[in-house]
Design a protein around this motif. Structure first.
Motif, PDB file in Angstrom:
ATOM      1  N   TYR A  80       0.823  -1.202   0.000  1.00 46.12           N
ATOM      2  CA  TYR A  80       0.000   0.000   0.000  1.00 46.12           C
ATOM      3  C   TYR A  80       0.862   1.259   0.000  1.00 46.12           C
ATOM      4  CZ  TYR A  80      -3.738  -3.187   1.360  1.00 46.12           C
ATOM      5  OH  TYR A  80      -4.640  -4.218   1.388  1.00 46.12           O
ATOM      6  N   THR A  81       0.319   2.312  -0.625  1.00 44.73           N
ATOM      7  CA  THR A  81       0.942   3.627  -0.545  1.00 44.73           C
ATOM      8  C   THR A  81       0.654   4.225   0.830  1.00 44.73           C
ATOM      9  OG1 THR A  81      -0.981   4.869  -1.304  1.00 44.73           O
ATOM     10  CG2 THR A  81       0.447   3.910  -3.001  1.00 44.73           C
ATOM     11  N   ARG A  82       1.248   5.381   1.090  1.00 38.03           N
ATOM     12  CA  ARG A  82       1.010   6.008   2.388  1.00 38.03           C
ATOM     13  C   ARG A  82      -0.438   6.446   2.552  1.00 38.03           C
ATOM     14  NH1 ARG A  82       1.321  11.688   2.673  1.00 38.03           N
ATOM     15  NH2 ARG A  82       1.736  12.738   0.696  1.00 38.03           N
ATOM     16  N   ARG A  83      -1.164   6.544   1.433  1.00 38.16           N
ATOM     17  CA  ARG A  83      -2.589   6.885   1.493  1.00 38.16           C
ATOM     18  C   ARG A  83      -3.476   5.638   1.485  1.00 38.16           C
ATOM     19  NH1 ARG A  83      -3.062  12.311   0.921  1.00 38.16           N
ATOM     20  NH2 ARG A  83      -1.342  13.435  -0.125  1.00 38.16           N
ATOM     21  N   ARG A  84      -2.861   4.497   1.706  1.00 37.68           N
ATOM     22  CA  ARG A  84      -3.561   3.208   1.821  1.00 37.68           C
ATOM     23  C   ARG A  84      -4.178   2.751   0.502  1.00 37.68           C
ATOM     24  NH1 ARG A  84      -1.008   3.914   6.008  1.00 37.68           N
ATOM     25  NH2 ARG A  84      -1.760   3.367   8.104  1.00 37.68           N
ATOM     26  N   ARG A  85      -3.553   3.132  -0.602  1.00 35.62           N
ATOM     27  CA  ARG A  85      -3.971   2.612  -1.906  1.00 35.62           C
ATOM     28  C   ARG A  85      -3.080   1.415  -2.238  1.00 35.62           C
ATOM     29  NH1 ARG A  85      -3.235   5.368  -7.930  1.00 35.62           N
ATOM     30  NH2 ARG A  85      -4.357   3.740  -9.079  1.00 35.62           N
ATOM     31  N   ARG A  86      -3.692   0.286  -2.581  1.00 34.12           N
ATOM     32  CA  ARG A  86      -2.893  -0.892  -2.912  1.00 34.12           C
ATOM     33  C   ARG A  86      -2.287  -0.720  -4.302  1.00 34.12           C
ATOM     34  NH1 ARG A  86      -6.046  -6.337  -2.867  1.00 34.12           N
ATOM     35  NH2 ARG A  86      -6.573  -5.682  -4.993  1.00 34.12           N
ATOM     36  N   PHE A  87      -0.962  -0.902  -4.396  1.00 34.48           N
ATOM     37  CA  PHE A  87      -0.303  -0.751  -5.690  1.00 34.48           C
ATOM     38  C   PHE A  87       0.333  -2.057  -6.176  1.00 34.48           C
ATOM     39  CE2 PHE A  87       3.033   0.303  -2.603  1.00 34.48           C
ATOM     40  CZ  PHE A  87       4.128  -0.410  -3.088  1.00 34.48           C
ATOM     41  N   ALA A  88       0.397  -3.070  -5.329  1.00 37.47           N
ATOM     42  CA  ALA A  88       0.951  -4.361  -5.761  1.00 37.47           C
ATOM     43  C   ALA A  88       0.342  -5.466  -4.916  1.00 37.47           C
ATOM     44  CB  ALA A  88       2.468  -4.388  -5.649  1.00 37.47           C
ATOM     45  N   ARG A  89       0.163  -6.603  -5.562  1.00 37.43           N
ATOM     46  CA  ARG A  89      -0.400  -7.760  -4.866  1.00 37.43           C
ATOM     47  C   ARG A  89       0.418  -9.000  -5.232  1.00 37.43           C
ATOM     48  NH1 ARG A  89      -6.488  -9.078  -6.179  1.00 37.43           N
ATOM     49  NH2 ARG A  89      -5.536  -9.556  -8.190  1.00 37.43           N
ATOM     50  N   ARG A 353      13.644   5.729   0.097  1.00 38.23           N
ATOM     51  CA  ARG A 353      14.599   6.688   0.655  1.00 38.23           C
ATOM     52  C   ARG A 353      14.127   8.141   0.501  1.00 38.23           C
ATOM     53  NH1 ARG A 353      17.066   4.448  -3.946  1.00 38.23           N
ATOM     54  NH2 ARG A 353      17.292   5.911  -5.708  1.00 38.23           N
ATOM     55  N   SER A 354      13.127   8.386  -0.335  1.00 34.04           N
ATOM     56  CA  SER A 354      12.585   9.732  -0.490  1.00 34.04           C
ATOM     57  C   SER A 354      11.145   9.626  -0.984  1.00 34.04           C
ATOM     58  CB  SER A 354      13.416  10.545  -1.504  1.00 34.04           C
ATOM     59  OG  SER A 354      13.274  10.003  -2.812  1.00 34.04           O
ATOM     60  N   TRP A 355      10.436  10.756  -0.886  1.00 31.46           N
ATOM     61  CA  TRP A 355       9.065  10.775  -1.381  1.00 31.46           C
ATOM     62  C   TRP A 355       9.036  10.460  -2.874  1.00 31.46           C
ATOM     63  CZ3 TRP A 355       6.861  13.619  -5.262  1.00 31.46           C
ATOM     64  CH2 TRP A 355       5.471  13.547  -5.367  1.00 31.46           C
ATOM     65  N   LEU A 356       9.977  11.033  -3.646  1.00 28.14           N
ATOM     66  CA  LEU A 356       9.989  10.826  -5.090  1.00 28.14           C
ATOM     67  C   LEU A 356      10.300   9.365  -5.420  1.00 28.14           C
ATOM     68  CD1 LEU A 356       9.828  11.956  -7.940  1.00 28.14           C
ATOM     69  CD2 LEU A 356      12.276  12.550  -7.757  1.00 28.14           C
ATOM     70  N   HIS A 357      11.276   8.799  -4.716  1.00 32.16           N
ATOM     71  CA  HIS A 357      11.625   7.400  -4.968  1.00 32.16           C
ATOM     72  C   HIS A 357      10.426   6.486  -4.720  1.00 32.16           C
ATOM     73  CE1 HIS A 357      13.280   3.432  -3.597  1.00 32.16           C
ATOM     74  NE2 HIS A 357      13.890   3.559  -4.753  1.00 32.16           N
ATOM     75  N   GLY A 358       9.693   6.749  -3.635  1.00 28.58           N
ATOM     76  CA  GLY A 358       8.520   5.939  -3.334  1.00 28.58           C
ATOM     77  C   GLY A 358       7.432   6.106  -4.382  1.00 28.58           C
ATOM     78  N   ALA A 359       7.186   7.338  -4.801  1.00 33.05           N
ATOM     79  CA  ALA A 359       6.135   7.586  -5.784  1.00 33.05           C
ATOM     80  C   ALA A 359       6.460   6.916  -7.116  1.00 33.05           C
ATOM     81  CB  ALA A 359       5.947   9.092  -5.979  1.00 33.05           C
ATOM     82  N   LEU A 360       7.719   7.003  -7.553  1.00 32.34           N
ATOM     83  CA  LEU A 360       8.100   6.389  -8.825  1.00 32.34           C
ATOM     84  C   LEU A 360       8.014   4.867  -8.745  1.00 32.34           C
ATOM     85  CD1 LEU A 360      11.149   8.633  -9.797  1.00 32.34           C
ATOM     86  CD2 LEU A 360       8.866   8.629 -10.837  1.00 32.34           C
ATOM     87  N   THR A 361       8.454   4.294  -7.634  1.00 28.08           N
ATOM     88  CA  THR A 361       8.390   2.846  -7.469  1.00 28.08           C
ATOM     89  C   THR A 361       6.946   2.361  -7.503  1.00 28.08           C
ATOM     90  OG1 THR A 361      10.432   2.809  -6.161  1.00 28.08           O
ATOM     91  CG2 THR A 361       8.949   0.930  -5.934  1.00 28.08           C
ATOM     92  N   GLN A 362       6.099   3.036  -6.763  1.00 27.55           N
ATOM     93  CA  GLN A 362       4.704   2.607  -6.692  1.00 27.55           C
ATOM     94  C   GLN A 362       3.992   2.812  -8.025  1.00 27.55           C
ATOM     95  OE1 GLN A 362       3.481   4.906  -3.267  1.00 27.55           O
ATOM     96  NE2 GLN A 362       5.039   3.896  -1.994  1.00 27.55           N
ATOM     97  N   ALA A 363       4.322   3.880  -8.726  1.00 23.13           N
ATOM     98  CA  ALA A 363       3.739   4.090 -10.056  1.00 23.13           C
ATOM     99  C   ALA A 363       4.197   2.994 -11.013  1.00 23.13           C
ATOM    100  CB  ALA A 363       4.125   5.468 -10.585  1.00 23.13           C
ATOM    101  N   GLY A 364       5.445   2.578 -10.883  1.00 20.37           N
ATOM    102  CA  GLY A 364       5.944   1.507 -11.732  1.00 20.37           C
ATOM    103  C   GLY A 364       5.203   0.199 -11.511  1.00 20.37           C
ATOM    104  N   PHE A 365       4.924  -0.135 -10.260  1.00 19.72           N
ATOM    105  CA  PHE A 365       4.162  -1.354  -9.984  1.00 19.72           C
ATOM    106  C   PHE A 365       2.742  -1.251 -10.522  1.00 19.72           C
ATOM    107  CE2 PHE A 365       7.524  -2.409  -6.946  1.00 19.72           C
ATOM    108  CZ  PHE A 365       7.600  -3.787  -7.116  1.00 19.72           C
TER     109      PHE A 365
END
Length: 535
Positions: A80-89, A353-365
């Motif tokens: 889940y993202t920090r907003r509790r949206r599931r991005f990978a299963r 390691r950063s907000w941007l790194h997390g956002a890009l990773t989750q968008a990729g999934f």
């Protein structure tokens, strides 16, 4: 001091790895002394995930059904993202090795089961509450100095010593071997709950750089929560009851659950530069420490036990030479580092390691979910490196990635001559075996070279679905593909596979030229005649 008792193998440490090794050796007819400094097996939950490879090893040890009765089989992971949206299963459905890929268990229950199972073997002796003081070796064996709970000291000897005594291994310390690698500054709070009514059967991973959290299911209404400590926080800050209550309440824990355990730990990625010296070997945490994010710490140690057990037995009974034991580390080391790297990658997803790194990773999934093959790569856990040996006790066949050599053979269900449907290893046993797949029940009869008798290799022909099994043959039940068993063996039509007692493929060869195959295997066995690793 009385005359020293002698054992073929002494194992120091009765955690999951030492207990598994003692059970495997016991089934192979090897007498063992198992020494544990604590008065009993562990009473608190530690490791919580047991994978399909480890359950297959439990099958080899003859305890799989007992262990399965105490696990939650086949759970997955939701990210889940920090907003509790599931991005990978991740919810793997395949069972290539005969068992679900991921399973929740309770370490105290598993250790008690493995300890109880040792009663089957009159040659296995356990000494709980005993401490290893020292060990020394020569070309004839190893001498141990032990101290009992009453302070009495005893001296015992063994042909081989295996240290399964954890990260602070006394066996490794005496050898003068230090772990190499990294101890990370990251600290995590572990909270183990009992009587938890949260019905989520999967792991939930909250990938929030502000406070990463993972919550894992367990049997009997147990659940584990893990929270990362932030810079500037002390252990006491996170262990404070008010903080514990807030963290659990905001991450879905049952407020009526009982807190069984709370502890802060650091994780490690460290490996011993060598895993043996002469007649002394290291296994499990004594040889390597893996970050917890992939759930592979204990499972890696159980792979060590499976790899080492049959080799010790083969050398002790004189079937193979002592040089075989040098293949233990060569086969296992690469896979250990693969598991370490996998755990670090998964840790990077959990704690970006950063907000941007997390956002890009989750968008990729999320983007991967659009393309079914990419989605299934994640969902079916195909990212987990399968065990594969590139050197050791094997004969490469030049087929590259398609080769089965050095791989763990898939384990389908098969129909035995008596009509019952069983997992393939129940037919193979913990021994060498020659296996082929085809429609001729007598396909292996032409293999008459003495080398096969030396190995005492079983002969198993796997017939197509619907065929009537004959003596020395089994058949795949209709409609069961065996999770890739047929596809894996398709390139080996008209060939036989030499399987090791740990069910890895050692060699493959055409049935049309059995003498050439026998000569190659003879050369492999001759390579085992050299001495083991010097002290």
């Amino acid at each position: 001091m009385p005359e020293a008792a002698h054992y073929p193998v002494a194992v120091i440490g009765a955690g999951p790895v030492g207990l598994t090794l003692a059970n495997l050796l016991g089934r192979l007819g090897v007498a063992v002394l198992l020494v544990e400094r604590n008065p009993t097996t562990v009473q608190e939950p530690r490791a919580v995930s047991i994978d399909d490879e480890s359950l297959r090893t439990m099958q080899s040890a003859g305890v799989a059904e007992a262990v399965l009765a105490g696990v939650v089989p086949g759970y997955g992971s939701h990210y889940y993202t920090r907003r509790r949206r599931r991005f990978a299963r991740v919810e793997p459905t395949g069972q290539p090795y005969g068992y679900p890929r991921r399973n929740a268990f309770r370490q105290p229950v598993l250790e008690a089961q493995l300890r109880d199972a040792l009663a089957r073997f009159p040659g296995v002796e356990t000494r709980f509450g005993w401490t290893l003081l020292d060990h020394a070796q020569d070309d004839r064996g190893v001498t141990l100095s032990l101290e009992g709970p009453d302070g009495a000291r005893r001296r015992v000897t063994c042909d081989y010593l295996v240290g399964c005594d954890g990260a602070s291994s006394r066996v490794r310390e005496i050898l003068g071997i230090a772990l190499e690698g990294t101890t990370f500054d990251e600290r995590w709070l572990i909270l183990d709950l009992e009587n938890n009514e949260n019905t989520t059967r999967h792991t939930e991973v909250f990938c929030d750089r502000r406070r990463p959290c993972i919550t894992l299911p367990g049997p009997d209404r147990t659940r584990r929560f893990e929270f990362k400590l932030l810079p500037g926080e002390t252990d006491a800050d996170l262990l404070d009851p008010a903080m514990v209550d807030r963290l659990l309440r905001t991450h879905g824990a049952d407020p009526r659950a009982t807190l069984r355990r709370k502890v802060v730990y650091r994780f490690h990625a460290r490996v011993a530069p060598r895993w043996s010296a002469g007649r002394v070997f290291l296994a499990g945490d004594a040889a390597h420490l893996t970050p917890p994010f992939a759930g592979q710490g204990m499972n890696s140690g159980i792979r060590d036990a499976q790899n080492l057990a049959w080799k010790l037995a083969a050398v002790l009974e004189g079937r193979l030479g002592p040089g075989l034991l040098s293949s233990y580390e060569r086969e296992r080391r690469d896979h250990i580092w693969q598991m370490v790297r996998l755990a670090l990658r998964m840790g990077g997803i959990m704690a970006p390691r950063s907000w941007l790194h997390g956002a890009l990773t989750q968008a990729g999934f999320l983007a991967l979910n659009i393309w079914p093959p990419a989605r299934d790569y994640v969902a079916q856990m195909r990212y987990k490196p399968p065990p594969r040996f590139h050197e050791g006790f094997l004969l490469p066949d030049g087929r590259g990635r398609a080769s089965l050599i050095g791989r763990l053979l898939p384990q389908p269900r098969v129909r035995a001559p008596g009509g019952e449907t069983v997992r393939l290893d129940e037919v193979l046993g913990n021994r060498f075996a020659l296996l082929t797949r085809g429609d001729d029940p007598a396909a292996l009869d032409r293999l008459s070279h003495p080398v096969w008798q030396r190995l005492d290799a079983a002969r198993v022909v796997v017939l197509p679905p619907g065929a009537a099994p004959a003596a020395g043959a089994v058949a795949e039940p209709p409609g069961e593909a065996g999770d890739g068993f047929r596809a894996a063996l398709a390139p080996y039509a008209g060939q036989a596979l030499l399987l090791r007692p740990d069910h890895y493929v050692a060699a493959g060869f055409p049935l049309a030229d059995p003498d050439a195959a026998a000569r190659a295997v003879e050369a492999l066995l001759a390579g085992c005649e050299s001495p083991a690793v010097p002290a």
